[in-house]
Design an enzyme around this catalytic site. Structure first.
Site, mmCIF file in Angstrom:
data_model
loop_
_atom_site.group_PDB
_atom_site.id
_atom_site.type_symbol
_atom_site.label_atom_id
_atom_site.label_comp_id
_atom_site.label_asym_id
_atom_site.label_seq_id
_atom_site.Cartn_x
_atom_site.Cartn_y
_atom_site.Cartn_z
ATOM 1 N N HIS A 1 -66.576 2.093 -19.753
ATOM 2 C CA HIS A 1 -65.782 3.214 -19.250
ATOM 3 C C HIS A 1 -64.825 2.698 -18.188
ATOM 4 C CE1 HIS A 1 -64.498 6.676 -17.084
ATOM 5 N NE2 HIS A 1 -65.300 6.451 -16.056
ATOM 6 N N CYS B 1 -67.625 11.263 -17.177
ATOM 7 C CA CYS B 1 -67.249 9.899 -17.546
ATOM 8 C C CYS B 1 -68.099 9.322 -18.674
ATOM 9 C CB CYS B 1 -67.327 8.976 -16.333
ATOM 10 S SG CYS B 1 -66.192 9.445 -15.012
ATOM 11 N N ASN C 1 -58.132 6.221 -14.914
ATOM 12 C CA ASN C 1 -59.427 6.693 -15.386
ATOM 13 C C ASN C 1 -59.224 8.006 -16.128
ATOM 14 O OD1 ASN C 1 -61.992 7.754 -15.718
ATOM 15 N ND2 ASN C 1 -62.665 7.352 -13.629
#
Length: 335
Positions: A262, A114, A292
């Site tokens: 993020h 991530c 995501n």
């Protein structure tokens, strides 16, 4: 000494939209459950045979290169961030070099999940600051959908992730008041297994073990996430690393024009927004549309924010990420 400046941005997501209602037809879940916990309404999944992690990265990169005004012959280095490479080896960096028809420049793969794009930007920034390279192509691309447990057993993770890619061209900037002011990177490996995909890996379960056992209940090759533990750590580390970046540049929270976090979970972004008392115009979120996309999430969001005119010359832009590893980081930019 130079600064590096983002001169071009681009992103690509598959056309195939998968809504929460679509998922409710293949697993025991529903739109309300997903939105309440994640804020996600839909995500994009590839259609097998039409896209790969590399091909999505290439499509995003072509847009970024065109917008940068930099000829592809002048790209000096490629950095590719992903947790979902086409092959176990080689990594996708060299495939991008091949598919874009670049010179025989170096290609580096970053495996920081991530926070991969933030790490990749930091590496590119150091290469440019030292004068080694003038133009560096940075890509974050992820293909999650073909590796998820799309059943009720895996719903806690599988409803979160989507496919897509984003890219940026970083170029030399001689005006030291502009461009990337600083980057800040951290890790805490003691929590590595709290958000992980264990197999296939040489350490515990390689392909030969999986095949030999042929166990339909083996979940080691699906992503695992301790959701509450990750959330609690994320909100702390996001806050710390944003403050670290501001303090390093003698800046205040009030100086932030745009925070691009993020896109892990809308609830995390909202928590950080409230903690820093930022307005809706100061934080950009698009997880509602894309889910995501790990290493791709920041470049996709940054590109959309720029395309929508939410980022202008002179703005202070902050990028921040937290994810598997645990790894986290921030980038402070004067646009």
């Amino acid at each position: 000494m130079y600064h590096s400046k983002i001169t071009g941005l681009g992103y690509y997501v598959p056309d195939n939209v998968v809504t929460n209602d679509d998922l409710s037809k293949i697993m025991d879940t529903n739109d309300e459950w997903i939105q309440e916990r994640t804020g996600i309404q839909e995500r994009r999944h590839i259609i097998r045979g039409e896209d790969t992690t590399t091909s999505m990265g290439v499509k995003a990169a072509k847009i970024a290169i065109e917008r940068s005004g930099v000829a592809k012959e002048d790209i000096d280095f490629v950095i590719f961030a992903t947790l979902s490479p086409d092959y176990y080896f080689p990594g996708p960096g060299v495939l991008v070099q091949r598919d874009l028809g670049l010179r025989t420049v170096g290609a580096l793969d970053v495996r920081n999940q991530c926070s991969g794009f933030v790490y990749a930007i930091s590496i590119a920034d150091q290469y440019i600051k030292t004068g080694m390279y003038k133009n560096v192509l940075v890509i974050g691309s992820e293909l999650h959908s073909t590796g998820l447990d799309m059943t009720t057993r895996g719903r806690g993770v599988s409803v979160i992730f989507g496919d897509g890619a984003g890219a940026a061209v970083l170029s030399r900037e001689e005006d030291l008041t502009k461009g990337i002011l600083s980057t800040h990177l951290h890790s805490e490996g003691q929590h590595a297994e709290e958000l992980s995909l264990i197999a296939p890996g040489m350490g515990k379960r390689w392909v030969t073990d999986i095949i030999a056992d042929n166990d339909p209940n083996d979940e080691s090759y699906y992503p695992y996430m301790n959701g509450q533990f990750v959330f609690k750590n994320a909100v702390v580390r996001f806050s710390e690393v944003i403050n670290e970046g501001l303090q390093a540049n003698n800046l205040q929270v009030s100086d932030i024009n745009m925070l691009v976090p993020h896109q892990a979970n809308l609830r995390i972004s909202q928590f950080i927004q409230q903690k820093f008392r930022l307005s809706d115009d100061q934080v950009f979120n698009n997880i509602q549309k894309y889910g995501n996309t790990t290493a791709a999430s920041i470049p996709i969001a940054l590109t959309e924010a720029w395309e929508q005119g939410k980022i202008k010359s002179g703005d202070l832009v902050v990028l921040a990420a937290f994810g598997s590893g645990f790894t986290w980081g921030s980038v402070i930019i004067r646009w």
